[in-house]
Design a protein around this motif. Structure first.
Motif, short mmCIF file in Angstrom:
data_model
loop_
_atom_site.label_atom_id
_atom_site.label_comp_id
_atom_site.label_asym_id
_atom_site.label_seq_id
_atom_site.Cartn_x
_atom_site.Cartn_y
_atom_site.Cartn_z
N ALA A 35 62.41 -0.57 96.96
CA ALA A 35 61.96 0.52 96.07
C ALA A 35 60.51 0.30 95.65
O ALA A 35 59.72 1.26 95.61
CB ALA A 35 62.86 0.62 94.85
N ASP A 36 60.15 -0.94 95.32
CA ASP A 36 58.76 -1.22 94.94
C ASP A 36 57.80 -1.02 96.11
O ASP A 36 56.74 -0.42 95.97
CB ASP A 36 58.62 -2.65 94.39
CG ASP A 36 59.30 -2.83 93.04
OD1 ASP A 36 59.41 -1.83 92.30
OD2 ASP A 36 59.69 -3.96 92.74
N ILE A 43 52.69 6.32 98.04
CA ILE A 43 51.37 6.67 97.48
C ILE A 43 50.28 6.39 98.51
O ILE A 43 49.40 7.22 98.75
CB ILE A 43 51.11 5.93 96.15
CG1 ILE A 43 52.08 6.42 95.08
CG2 ILE A 43 49.66 6.13 95.71
CD1 ILE A 43 52.08 5.58 93.81
N ALA A 44 50.34 5.21 99.13
CA ALA A 44 49.35 4.87 100.15
C ALA A 44 49.45 5.83 101.34
O ALA A 44 48.43 6.22 101.91
CB ALA A 44 49.54 3.43 100.61
N SER A 45 50.65 6.23 101.67
CA SER A 45 50.85 7.18 102.76
C SER A 45 50.22 8.53 102.45
O SER A 45 49.61 9.16 103.33
CB SER A 45 52.35 7.35 103.03
OG SER A 45 52.58 8.36 103.98
N THR A 46 50.35 8.96 101.22
CA THR A 46 49.73 10.23 100.81
C THR A 46 48.21 10.13 100.92
O THR A 46 47.56 11.03 101.47
CB THR A 46 50.16 10.60 99.38
OG1 THR A 46 51.59 10.69 99.34
CG2 THR A 46 49.55 11.92 98.95
N PRO A 94 43.52 -1.76 94.99
CA PRO A 94 43.83 -1.70 93.55
C PRO A 94 45.25 -1.19 93.28
O PRO A 94 45.92 -1.67 92.36
CB PRO A 94 42.80 -0.72 92.98
CG PRO A 94 41.73 -0.62 94.01
CD PRO A 94 42.36 -0.94 95.33
N LEU A 95 45.71 -0.26 94.09
CA LEU A 95 47.08 0.27 93.94
C LEU A 95 48.11 -0.84 94.04
O LEU A 95 48.99 -0.97 93.19
CB LEU A 95 47.34 1.34 95.00
CG LEU A 95 48.80 1.76 95.21
CD1 LEU A 95 49.30 2.54 94.00
CD2 LEU A 95 48.94 2.57 96.48
N LEU A 96 48.01 -1.66 95.07
CA LEU A 96 48.96 -2.76 95.26
C LEU A 96 48.90 -3.75 94.10
O LEU A 96 49.95 -4.16 93.57
CB LEU A 96 48.68 -3.50 96.58
CG LEU A 96 48.96 -2.75 97.86
CD1 LEU A 96 48.45 -3.53 99.06
CD2 LEU A 96 50.43 -2.45 98.01
N ALA A 97 47.71 -4.13 93.71
CA ALA A 97 47.56 -5.13 92.64
C ALA A 97 48.16 -4.64 91.33
O ALA A 97 48.93 -5.36 90.68
CB ALA A 97 46.09 -5.49 92.46
#
Length: 139
Positions: A35-36, A43-46, A94-97
């Motif tokens: 899920a995470d 989000i990254a796919s978008t 930044p999204l992942l972090a």
């Protein structure tokens, strides 16, 4: 040159197949909940879908300007994939972090793993796509 409709089909099919592969592989490889991984992957796919459309349009226009055609040699396919992933890396780090509450160093390692996966995947997917949906002769 590809049509807008064809570019949209390419981008959406690329992202859907990629998500079906990367979520379970990412969860398994990083020991995190699917899920995470799924949230950051979607989000990254978008982001990647939007970038994919813009980047491929710019790349094809550059090929026409420089070479007079959009067909790609193997070295051009490699360059195409590397530049695409480098641009996406800047947006996803930044999204992942922040979402996964990990350090930028950890996020970088994770992002590089995703980039390596997507480099290979982008190369293979685009080549297969060009075979299945060839560019019209008048392009």
């Amino acid at each position: 040159m590809r049509t807008t409709r064809d570019r949209i089909r390419h981008a959406i099919s690329f992202e859907i197949i990629g998500l079906l592969l990367v979520i379970p592989l990412g969860a398994l490889g990083f020991g995190m909940h699917a899920a995470d991984i799924g949230v950051v992957a979607v989000i990254a796919s978008t982001l990647a879908t939007l970038w994919n459309y813009v980047y491929n349009l710019m790349f094809d226009k550059a090929l026409i300007r420089w070479r007079g055609q959009v067909s790609k040699t193997v070295p051009l396919r490699v360059l195409h994939a590397v530049l695409f992933e480098a641009g996406l890396l800047l947006a996803t780090l930044p999204l992942l972090a922040f979402y996964l509450n990990i350090s930028f160093a950890q996020a970088f390692v994770m992002d590089v793993a995703f980039v390596v996966f997507y480099l290979v995947y982008a190369f293979v997917f685009s080549w297969v796509y060009d075979v299945v949906f060839p560019i019209p002769e008048t392009a």
